[in-house]
Design a protein around this motif. Sequence first.
Motif, mmCIF file in Angstrom:
data_model
loop_
_atom_site.group_PDB
_atom_site.id
_atom_site.type_symbol
_atom_site.label_atom_id
_atom_site.label_comp_id
_atom_site.label_asym_id
_atom_site.label_seq_id
_atom_site.Cartn_x
_atom_site.Cartn_y
_atom_site.Cartn_z
ATOM 1 N N VAL A 1 -142.086 -26.061 -12.240
ATOM 2 C CA VAL A 1 -142.147 -24.880 -13.107
ATOM 3 C C VAL A 1 -143.311 -23.991 -12.671
ATOM 4 O O VAL A 1 -144.466 -24.458 -12.615
ATOM 5 N N ALA A 2 -143.018 -22.737 -12.348
ATOM 6 C CA ALA A 2 -144.051 -21.813 -11.857
ATOM 7 C C ALA A 2 -145.131 -21.616 -12.914
ATOM 8 O O ALA A 2 -144.857 -21.669 -14.126
ATOM 9 N N ALA A 3 -146.352 -21.376 -12.463
ATOM 10 C CA ALA A 3 -147.504 -21.242 -13.368
ATOM 11 C C ALA A 3 -147.296 -20.098 -14.369
ATOM 12 O O ALA A 3 -147.784 -20.164 -15.497
ATOM 13 N N ASP A 4 -146.567 -19.048 -13.953
ATOM 14 C CA ASP A 4 -146.388 -17.904 -14.862
ATOM 15 C C ASP A 4 -145.033 -17.941 -15.594
ATOM 16 O O ASP A 4 -144.616 -16.948 -16.196
ATOM 17 N N ALA A 5 -144.359 -19.089 -15.568
ATOM 18 C CA ALA A 5 -143.000 -19.149 -16.143
ATOM 19 C C ALA A 5 -142.988 -18.850 -17.650
ATOM 20 O O ALA A 5 -141.983 -18.384 -18.184
ATOM 21 N N GLY A 6 -144.117 -19.105 -18.304
ATOM 22 C CA GLY A 6 -144.152 -18.866 -19.749
ATOM 23 C C GLY A 6 -144.386 -17.408 -20.119
ATOM 24 O O GLY A 6 -144.302 -17.039 -21.303
ATOM 25 N N ASP A 7 -144.671 -16.560 -19.140
ATOM 26 C CA ASP A 7 -144.939 -15.130 -19.434
ATOM 27 C C ASP A 7 -143.613 -14.376 -19.541
ATOM 28 O O ASP A 7 -143.230 -13.636 -18.637
ATOM 29 N N VAL A 8 -142.943 -14.579 -20.638
ATOM 30 C CA VAL A 8 -141.590 -14.015 -20.764
ATOM 31 C C VAL A 8 -141.649 -12.611 -21.353
ATOM 32 O O VAL A 8 -142.275 -12.403 -22.399
ATOM 33 N N ALA A 9 -140.981 -11.663 -20.710
ATOM 34 C CA ALA A 9 -140.896 -10.310 -21.281
ATOM 35 C C ALA A 9 -139.516 -10.128 -21.893
ATOM 36 O O ALA A 9 -138.512 -10.195 -21.190
ATOM 37 N N MET A 10 -139.467 -9.949 -23.198
ATOM 38 C CA MET A 10 -138.183 -9.721 -23.864
ATOM 39 C C MET A 10 -137.890 -8.222 -23.866
ATOM 40 O O MET A 10 -138.819 -7.406 -23.798
ATOM 41 N N PRO A 11 -136.607 -7.830 -23.990
ATOM 42 C CA PRO A 11 -136.308 -6.394 -24.103
ATOM 43 C C PRO A 11 -137.059 -5.792 -25.301
ATOM 44 O O PRO A 11 -137.333 -6.484 -26.276
ATOM 45 N N ASP A 12 -137.377 -4.510 -25.202
ATOM 46 C CA ASP A 12 -138.136 -3.829 -26.257
ATOM 47 C C ASP A 12 -137.265 -3.695 -27.525
ATOM 48 O O ASP A 12 -136.169 -3.111 -27.482
ATOM 49 N N PHE A 13 -137.767 -4.215 -28.646
ATOM 50 C CA PHE A 13 -136.972 -4.274 -29.881
ATOM 51 C C PHE A 13 -136.629 -2.872 -30.396
ATOM 52 O O PHE A 13 -135.482 -2.599 -30.786
ATOM 53 N N ALA A 14 -137.610 -1.977 -30.370
ATOM 54 C CA ALA A 14 -137.355 -0.623 -30.902
ATOM 55 C C ALA A 14 -136.276 0.080 -30.073
ATOM 56 O O ALA A 14 -135.385 0.763 -30.616
ATOM 57 N N ALA A 15 -136.332 -0.119 -28.752
ATOM 58 C CA ALA A 15 -135.319 0.508 -27.882
ATOM 59 C C ALA A 15 -133.950 -0.120 -28.136
ATOM 60 O O ALA A 15 -132.917 0.574 -28.116
ATOM 61 N N GLN A 16 -133.929 -1.430 -28.396
ATOM 62 C CA GLN A 16 -132.644 -2.084 -28.725
ATOM 63 C C GLN A 16 -132.083 -1.520 -30.033
ATOM 64 O O GLN A 16 -130.877 -1.274 -30.144
ATOM 65 N N CYS A 17 -132.983 -1.316 -31.018
ATOM 66 C CA CYS A 17 -132.521 -0.759 -32.311
ATOM 67 C C CYS A 17 -131.910 0.633 -32.094
ATOM 68 O O CYS A 17 -130.841 0.945 -32.653
#
Length: 359
Positions: free
Chosen positions: A107-123
């Motif tokens: 597991v890569a050292a940065d694997a936990g740095d997850v970027a989710m889609p922007d909620f306001a833009a999804q709304c």
Amino acid sequence: MPSTHPALARAEAFCQAHNIRVPILQAPMAGACPPALAIAVANAGGIGGCGALLMEPAAIRQWASEMRAGSNGGFQINLWIPDPPPRRDATNEAAMRQFLAQWGPAVAADAGDVAMPDFAAQCDALLEAGPAIVSSIMGVYPPDFVARMKARGVKWFATVSSVAEARAAEAAGADAVVAQGMEAGGHRGAFDAAKGETQQVGLFALLPAVVDAVRVPVIATGGIGEARGVAAALLLGASAVQIGTGFLRCPETRLAPAWADAIGRTQPEDTIVTRAFSGRPGRAIANDYARAASSPGAPPPAPYPVQRGLTAAMRTEAAKTGDMNKMQAWAGQAAAFAQAKPAGDIVRQLWDGARALLS
Ligand SMILES: Cc1cc2nc3c(=O)[nH]c(=O)nc-3n(C[C@H](O)[C@H](O)[C@H](O)COP(=O)(O)O)c2cc1C
């Protein structure tokens, strides 16, 4: 002629209010709800669903446009209400990376740095896509978004897993609540992630209690897999039912074959609520990885969505190789009732059967 049974009359009123023929909603299932599935359900008279959690705005617009090209029936688009930013713990994450390396690739050292889609833009994209119904899980929409939905006549269905959440959703303006029993496949919708594990209420107890607590219509979800479940939910006060796992083996869903086949063999006692895949509790087919991750001595899962990032390599490999011992295979307790049949046939079979039971 109007139905005489009060349960059927209530379901018919719901159908009329939403311009549908059958009070069955296909659950929005992030990653497992292609337009073809929603189209088949909507064309059979129910409501199709899109779980847009992982979708960028362009993908949301594309999904809605494919849906409209295939059906003029009803559909809902669903978002998760974001949790507060996760509290990171570097030492525990390192232990989890090491643990996961026994199950999949390093597991890569940065694997936990997850970027989710922007909620306001999804709304914004949701409103642009213009479904008749927007639904939520894990909380309630912010008041300004609720006001924007109402101004456009979009109905808001809020998933709840307790009476307190149902009251909070009604107070926030929900037009209906989706009462999710702990039998449900996939993530539990508890507003507070910790309660998703500690406060697990079954649908038989939750549904009538929610029906008594709110004035808005209640949709039942969780562990409904065949006509008897649909009829029972309507008798307990539901206006409609929402089904997830029951549609996962349909050809339209195009699920990984190993997962789809395993669902057909999964008895109620063969699933587990675990945080080990994503950090949020969800019900999946119990497998070696999920059991090992909850055994004494295993590092605790990181919060959502960090754990999702940490497990991504293992999950991807398991999905590719069809390895059920490591796969994230969400499924509810009624999994064995799921049939490998076109979704439209399932909708018709469920509704004909439920009506016969209630006539
Ligand atoms: C694969 C899968 C993905 C899911 N994703 C979502 C989601 O993105 N949003 C949501 O509100 N519910 C999601 N759910 C939960 C469903 O909405 C619903 O509560 C559940 O499927 C009902 O239980 P059942 O699977 O026993 O029918 C998901 C369920 C499954 C099985």
